[in-house]
Design an enzyme around this catalytic site. Structure first.
Site, PDB file in Angstrom:
ATOM      1  N   TYR A  41       1.012  -0.779  -0.248  1.00  0.00           N
ATOM      2  CA  TYR A  41      -0.064  -0.084  -0.097  1.00  0.00           C
ATOM      3  C   TYR A  41       0.680   0.953  -0.269  1.00  0.00           C
ATOM      4  CZ  TYR A  41      -4.274   2.782   1.320  1.00  0.00           C
ATOM      5  OH  TYR A  41      -4.487   4.426   0.856  1.00  0.00           O
ATOM      6  N   GLU A  63     -12.360   4.728   4.324  1.00  0.00           N
ATOM      7  CA  GLU A  63     -11.971   5.698   4.312  1.00  0.00           C
ATOM      8  C   GLU A  63     -13.245   5.485   5.361  1.00  0.00           C
ATOM      9  OE1 GLU A  63      -9.470   7.024   5.459  1.00  0.00           O
ATOM     10  OE2 GLU A  63      -8.291   6.256   3.004  1.00  0.00           O
ATOM     11  N   TRP A  71      -6.339   1.911   9.919  1.00  0.00           N
ATOM     12  CA  TRP A  71      -6.570   1.495   8.447  1.00  0.00           C
ATOM     13  C   TRP A  71      -5.926   0.275   8.605  1.00  0.00           C
ATOM     14  CZ3 TRP A  71      -8.334   2.724   4.145  1.00  0.00           C
ATOM     15  CH2 TRP A  71      -8.062   2.509   3.378  1.00  0.00           C
TER      16      TRP A  71
END
Length: 223
Positions: A41, A63, A71
């Protein structure tokens, strides 16, 4: 997303890098410290410009699910989210009703939060409206990209730890809420700007910062 210093060999220089929020990877690259937790990522997605409407909607939804949660947890479940929400095709998600909500609430592979699931469906409906209004989601979201003068002179660890939103993110959040979107507060909006590449918040000294900036400089802005 929080920065955590990774362990590293290298004596005093390693300490200096850790104080800057950086690590050196096994192949010798200086990177943001959180690269150790999510290397793919960090290296290939975060901070790189996104102009594809489907992918943009996916990032909005994730999100939203990320709000109040790690996250890394959301990222690790991303493939499950993609399966559950039919690849985040917002035209399909917009048509979801109670049977689909029940299916999603029974899916242990995603975050089973009813409010956030309903928000994703609502936002899919709003995405269709916004696409019709602006021509594309990307054209609308990219209007909130800050100018170079509105960005910090240095993206260092202090900036990372202190800045959670921005005037542009606040404006985006306000505009989205006015159009009926949900789970799009100013902090979430700024996190989205980072994920979409509207801002490049790789730390100074991170090798990916230069790459992301090069992609941003070559991007033909939608509109």
């Amino acid at each position: 997303m929080s920065l955590q210093n990774g362990s590293e060999r290298g004596g005093e220089s390693a300490v200096d890098r850790a104080e800057q929020g950086l690590i050196t990877t096994a192949d010798g690259r200086p990177c943001c410290a959180w690269q150790a937790q999510m290397p793919d990522y960090h290296d290939h997605e975060w901070g790189r410009p996104v102009v594809d409407d489907r992918l943009l909607f996916e990032k909005v939804c994730l999100e939203g699910f990320h709000s109040g949660m790690s996250w890394q947890l959301i990222y690790n479940k991303r493939d499950n989210f993609r399966r559950a929400f039919e690849g985040f095709n917002f035209h399909r998600v917009a048509a979801y009703g109670e049977p689909e909500v029940a299916r999603l609430l029974a899916d242990s592979g995603i975050v089973r939060n009813r409010a956030k699931i309903l928000s994703a469906i609502n936002n899919a409906q709003r995405a269709i409206e916004l696409q019709e209004e602006a021509g594309s989601l990307a054209a609308w979201f990219w209007q909130f990209e800050p100018t170079a003068q509105q960005r910090p002179a240095s993206v260092d660890l202090h900036y990372w730890q202190q800045v959670k939103t921005s005037p542009q993110a606040e404006a985006m959040s306000k505009a989205l809420k006015k159009r009926g979107w949900s789970w799009v507060g100013p902090v979430t909006a700024y996190s989205l700007m980072q994920a979409l590449g509207l801002v490049n918040d790789h730390l100074d000294g991170c090798c990916r910062r230069v790459e992301c900036e090069a992609e941003r400089s070559q991007l033909m802005r939608p509109g």
